[in-house]
Scaffold this active site. Structure first.
Site, mmCIF file in Angstrom:
data_model
loop_
_atom_site.group_PDB
_atom_site.id
_atom_site.type_symbol
_atom_site.label_atom_id
_atom_site.label_comp_id
_atom_site.label_asym_id
_atom_site.label_seq_id
_atom_site.Cartn_x
_atom_site.Cartn_y
_atom_site.Cartn_z
ATOM 1 C CE1 TYR A 244 13.108 32.223 3.562
ATOM 2 C CE2 TYR A 244 12.423 29.950 3.840
ATOM 3 C CZ TYR A 244 12.535 31.084 3.047
ATOM 4 O OH TYR A 244 12.091 31.066 1.754
ATOM 5 N NE ARG B 190 -5.808 0.754 11.914
ATOM 6 C CZ ARG B 190 -4.596 0.624 11.398
ATOM 7 N NH1 ARG B 190 -3.650 1.515 11.657
ATOM 8 N NH2 ARG B 190 -4.286 -0.396 10.617
ATOM 9 C CE LYS C 53 -0.143 0.073 5.035
ATOM 10 N NZ LYS C 53 -0.917 0.259 6.249
ATOM 11 C CG MET D 266 8.169 23.916 -0.399
ATOM 12 S SD MET D 266 7.034 24.896 -1.375
ATOM 13 C CE MET D 266 6.172 25.806 -0.122
HETATM 14 C C1 LIG Z 1 -4.003 -4.304 8.043
HETATM 15 C C2 LIG Z 1 -2.527 -4.208 7.951
HETATM 16 N N1 LIG Z 1 -1.794 -5.335 7.944
HETATM 17 C C3 LIG Z 1 -0.449 -5.300 7.876
HETATM 18 C C4 LIG Z 1 0.225 -4.099 7.803
HETATM 19 C C5 LIG Z 1 1.724 -4.103 7.792
HETATM 20 O O1 LIG Z 1 2.161 -3.637 9.030
HETATM 21 P P1 LIG Z 1 3.727 -3.477 9.302
HETATM 22 O O2 LIG Z 1 4.168 -2.337 8.483
HETATM 23 O O3 LIG Z 1 3.799 -3.237 10.769
HETATM 24 O O4 LIG Z 1 4.325 -4.772 8.898
HETATM 25 C C6 LIG Z 1 -0.496 -2.911 7.802
HETATM 26 C C7 LIG Z 1 0.209 -1.634 7.719
HETATM 27 O O5 LIG Z 1 0.063 -0.731 8.459
HETATM 28 C C8 LIG Z 1 -1.915 -2.957 7.877
HETATM 29 O O6 LIG Z 1 -2.653 -1.847 7.885
#
Ligand SMILES: Cc1ncc(COP(=O)(O)O)c(C=O)c1O
Length: 375
Positions: free
Chosen positions: A261, A131, A40, A309
């Protein structure tokens, strides 16, 4: 001169980490677990397609993403490995996911209602993170309905899963409590007639430290990118990203010179100041002002004054620095360069935020001893 700032991703390190984590997962409870690579957020800023191809060639068999848009990116590139997506409202394009063999997480009863025929789901139970995930009180009725849908052939339940709150804090009692709850959730689901092929709970820290959480599949995020998930525990991971730039201005200044700055840094001797063309728009946290450091020519040099920036200044002392010389902002930590963990500490955040915060205008380039996975 190449790009003024670039993130170089070492795909050999990603491959090494994948093999190492898959090896650990293989030694968990039962027959050993398969590995899902969590890609992701553009593979934690490393670039989803080259990372996805690398992990799939190195022992991971699943990809994990949040949105259906992220899943599309993977499928559009021709990657047909199993994918699980897990974060969306109830009105997303689930039919697309069903057509393209993308598994979907179900985290509320409304999500189950929204699933189209032919989809494969993983039911996510909230075992204590509070969550995402089905509320504990909704779980018995949700699994009963899911079992009914499965009997009718409308949906297939491939997985039951949950996420740990504190696996990176060894001995934290919430881990054992979540394991207990997960077992209970599985028992409730089994009673309803669900026997999913994949039970999954462990993140990176769980892979390293909680074998009882491995079940059938583990989900590796941060550790894939080479950051040790538990402070003080060395699993042997290799950091994959190096952020580097080239000096775009070098000058000698006298003592008493105010830098950047508001002149919050004032030189105390004759010194060389070096301008680095990366700023907070590129993911260099402003909190590194007068606090962080970089490496030039194998020597650590402090950031002088405010990070702006697009740029910041480094006090290089008497180092011989020339225009165009390489500056390593952070990297694997084999030499003088800071690590992403040090950056995170300076910025009062976690390495995840630093890695995912590297800006879109910083090109990602890839190195690998083998053939580079294209895309
Ligand atoms: C649902 C879920 N599983 C696994 C992971 C992977 O977690 P980590 O980066 O601690 O391995 C994440 C990432 O945040 C997640 O949201």
């Amino acid at each position: 001169m190449g790009p003024v700032a670039e993130a170089v991703v070492d795909l050999d390190a990603v491959a090494h980490n994948t093999r190492l984590l898959s090896g650990l997962a293989g030694h968990g409870k039962g027959q050993g677990a398969a590995t899902m690579a969590v890609v992701k957020a553009d593979a934690f800023g490393h670039g989803v397609l080259p990372v996805a191809r690398t992990v799939l060639a190195s022992g991971a068999t699943w990809l994990g993403v949040t949105s259906i848009t992220e899943a599309r990116q993977v499928r559009d590139a021709g990657i047909d490995a199993p994918v699980l997506a897990w974060l969306y409202g109830t009105d997303d394009d689930f039919a697309w996911a069903a057509r393209h063999g993308v598994d979907l997480s179900v985290s509320t009863p409304d999500h189950l209602d929204a699933m189209p025929p032919g989809v494969t789901v993983h039911l996510k139970v909230d075992t204590g993170l509070t969550r995402n995930g089905v509320a504990w009180t909704d779980w018995p009725s949700l699994v009963a309905r899911a079992a009914d849908l499965e009997r009718r052939g409308t949906v297939r339940v491939r997985g039951i899963w949950s996420h740990l709150a504190s696996a990176d804090d060894p001995g934290n009692p919430s881990v054992a409590l979540q394991l207990e709850r997960f077992e209970e959730a599985l028992a409730v689901a089994a009673k309803a007639g669900l026997e999913p092929q994949l039970r999954h709970l462990a993140n990176s820290a769980g892979i390293v430290d909680v074998p009882a959480a491995h079940y059938d599949l583990v989900r590796a995020g941060l550790a894939l990118y080479g950051v040790e998930p538990i402070d003080g525990v060395v699993a042997g991971l290799r950091r994959a990203m190096t952020l580097r730039a080239r000096a775009v201005n070098v000058k000698r200044v006298p003592p008493g010179t105010g830098v950047s700055y508001l002149h919050q840094y004032v030189t105390d001797r004759d010194t060389t100041v070096v301008l680095v063309p990366a700023g907070y728009a590129d993911g260099v946290p402003r909190l590194l002002s007068n606090r962080g450091a970089v490496a030039i020519g194998g020597v650590r040099c402090p950031i002088a004054g405010r990070v702006a920036m697009d740029q910041f200044v480094v006090d290089a002392g008497d180092l011989p620095v020339a225009l165009g010389d390489e500056i390593v902002l952070f990297g694997p930590g084999d030499g003088a360069e800071p690590t992403v963990e040090e950056w995170a500490a300076w910025a009062q955040t976690n390495p995840h935020e630093i890695l995912t915060g590297i800006g879109a205008r910083v090109p990602r380039t890839y190195v690998s001893s083998g053939e580079l996975p294209h895309g």
